[in-house]
Design an enzyme around this catalytic site. Structure first.
Site, PDB file in Angstrom:
ATOM      1  N   ARG A  45       0.846  -1.205   0.000  1.00 21.10           N
ATOM      2  CA  ARG A  45       0.000   0.000   0.000  1.00 21.10           C
ATOM      3  C   ARG A  45       0.881   1.255   0.000  1.00 21.10           C
ATOM      4  NH1 ARG A  45      -3.004  -3.394   3.649  1.00 21.10           N
ATOM      5  NH2 ARG A  45      -2.201  -2.359   5.528  1.00 21.10           N
ATOM      6  N   LYS A 136     -11.862  14.725   5.111  1.00 25.33           N
ATOM      7  CA  LYS A 136     -13.011  14.276   4.310  1.00 25.33           C
ATOM      8  C   LYS A 136     -13.923  13.378   5.149  1.00 25.33           C
ATOM      9  CE  LYS A 136     -13.726  10.616   1.470  1.00 25.33           C
ATOM     10  NZ  LYS A 136     -13.472   9.674   0.365  1.00 25.33           N
ATOM     11  N   GLU A 177     -18.938  15.582   1.964  1.00 25.06           N
ATOM     12  CA  GLU A 177     -19.238  14.691   0.836  1.00 25.06           C
ATOM     13  C   GLU A 177     -20.534  13.915   1.043  1.00 25.06           C
ATOM     14  OE1 GLU A 177     -16.213  11.730  -0.005  1.00 25.06           O
ATOM     15  OE2 GLU A 177     -17.313  10.953  -1.715  1.00 25.06           O
ATOM     16  N   LYS A 222     -18.066  18.141  -1.780  1.00 24.92           N
ATOM     17  CA  LYS A 222     -17.717  17.053  -2.707  1.00 24.92           C
ATOM     18  C   LYS A 222     -18.975  16.264  -3.041  1.00 24.92           C
ATOM     19  CE  LYS A 222     -14.744  12.995  -3.162  1.00 24.92           C
ATOM     20  NZ  LYS A 222     -13.351  12.546  -3.074  1.00 24.92           N
TER      21      LYS A 222
HETATM   22  P1  13P Z   1     -14.291   7.931  -6.490  1.00 22.53           P
HETATM   23  O1  13P Z   1     -13.862   9.117  -7.344  1.00 22.53           O
HETATM   24  O2  13P Z   1     -13.607   6.659  -6.882  1.00 22.53           O
HETATM   25  O3  13P Z   1     -15.773   7.857  -6.345  1.00 22.53           O
HETATM   26  O4  13P Z   1     -13.709   8.214  -5.048  1.00 22.53           O
HETATM   27  C1  13P Z   1     -13.803   9.488  -4.530  1.00 22.53           C
HETATM   28  C2  13P Z   1     -14.029   9.416  -3.085  1.00 22.53           C
HETATM   29  O5  13P Z   1     -13.285   9.963  -2.319  1.00 22.53           O
HETATM   30  C3  13P Z   1     -15.233   8.715  -2.608  1.00 22.53           C
HETATM   31  O6  13P Z   1     -15.390   8.900  -1.244  1.00 22.53           O
END
Ligand code: 13P
Length: 341
Positions: A45, A136, A177, A222
């Site tokens: 990773r 996030k 998000e 987001k």
């Molecule tokens: P994806 O662009 O693969 O959807 O991932 C973005 C992300 O941070 C989802 O939480």
């Protein structure tokens, strides 16, 4: 670099730059590595993420910040340099995913509530000390003819708003998000339904942010795009762009400095084309850019294929994709530029 929330948020969406979401949980990165037949270990990773953040061209020109998983925030590169320092040296900002995942929500079959608020204030202090300047939290909204339920929309909005307030208190810019799923079950919803649910979710989310006294100038949204489900995909690029902009104009106050989309299972090219179409055809009150996981990493992961001798190829693939997304953030991506890859 300024430590003011407003300045960090503006830097995160600076012209032609966007975010790399490299914050896959241990379970999710295992799935991605399974796809190339690579065992997921702490070292593999690290190697993969080190390859990405050492892609100098991508990082210096196109990537304003990197969302890390907690493990990576404290990891060192093979030569002993903390990965956070590698990111900062490229002029990019380290960030951290702080939610503890979407969990089944009691009394709401097929819906989830994102956990992680307990003890978050203490964790944020630790992350700030480690160099994170943004965070996030992902709320997941199921979509079908009958979902989501008002209870799940409100609970997720409330958690997002509480998280955002705690981040700002800690000097960290929250990425808020609320993801309306595009490839979840059943995944056959129309674009009309996507528009309705996305508008509702964003409206409730901004109500909760106001209620929790979150400073809009110091956050990034987001969202998912307004798009038909993966099993019913037929909307044109122009339609996705128009409907997404319509919903954002109706719900996102202009005090928010930037909106950075997730890709959500769209193909790499779909995600790039949609973003470019939105920026090409509108003058908008906020910056509109990318915060892609899969749509930024897919090609790089295949080119790398888990092998040390492919690091340069993986970095080239990542830089090309980041450049395409950067053009999209300026509304000037064209399909024929892809062929030059
Ligand atoms: P994806 O662009 O693969 O959807 O991932 C973005 C992300 O941070 C989802 O939480």
């Amino acid at each position: 670099m300024s430590e003011r929330l407003e300045d960090i948020a503006v830097a995160m969406v600076a012209n032609g730059r966007g975010l790399l979401a490299a914050d896959e949980s241990t379970a999710t990165i295992k799935k991605r590595f399974d796809g190339i037949g690579l065992e997921s270990t702490e070292t593999s990773r690290r190697d993969y993420r080190e390859m990405l953040v050492r892609a100098d061209e991508a990082m210096r020109k196109y990537i304003s910040g990197v969302i890390l998983y907690e493990e990576t925030l404290f990891q060192k590169a093979a030569d002993g340099t903390p990965l956070v320092d590698v990111i900062r040296a490229a002029g990019s900002i380290p960030g951290i995913k702080v939610d503890a995942g979407a969990k089944p929500m009691t009394n709401f079959p097929a819906e989830t509530i994102t956990e992680g608020l307990d003890g978050l204030a203490q964790r944020l202090t630790k992350y700030y000390e480690a160099g994170a300047r943004f965070a996030k939290w992902r709320g997941v909204i199921a979509i079908s003819d009958t979902l989501p339920s008002p209870g799940a929309v409100r609970a997720n909005a409330h958690a997002l708003a509480r998280y955002a307030a705690l981040c700002q208190e800690a000097g960290i810019v929250p990425i808020v998000e609320p993801e309306v799923l595009m490839d979840g079950a059943p995944g056959d919803h129309s674009i009309d339904r996507s528009q309705e649910v996305t508008e509702w979710t964003l409206r409730v989310t901004f109500e909760a942010l106001a209620e929790m006294r979150v400073k809009l100038e110091g956050m990034i949204l987001k969202p998912s795009m307004v798009i038909d489900g993966k099993k019913a995909r037929k909307a044109s690029v122009a339609e996705v762009a128009e409907r997404t902009i319509k919903v954002l104009r109706r719900t996102v106050p202009s005090a928010v400095p930037g909106i950075a989309f997730l890709s959500g299972g769209q193909t790499t090219e779909e995600a790039t084309a949609h973003l470019s179409a939105m920026n090409a055809t509108h003058i908008l009150p906020w910056k509109l850019t990318f915060s892609y996981g899969r749509a930024l990493q897919q090609e790089a992961l295949s080119a790398w294929n888990g092998k040390a001798e492919n690091v340069a190829a993986g970095q080239r693939a990542f830089s090309h994709r980041a450049e395409m997304c950067s053009l999209a953030a300026k509304g000037s991506w064209k399909k024929d530029l892809e062929k030059a890859a």
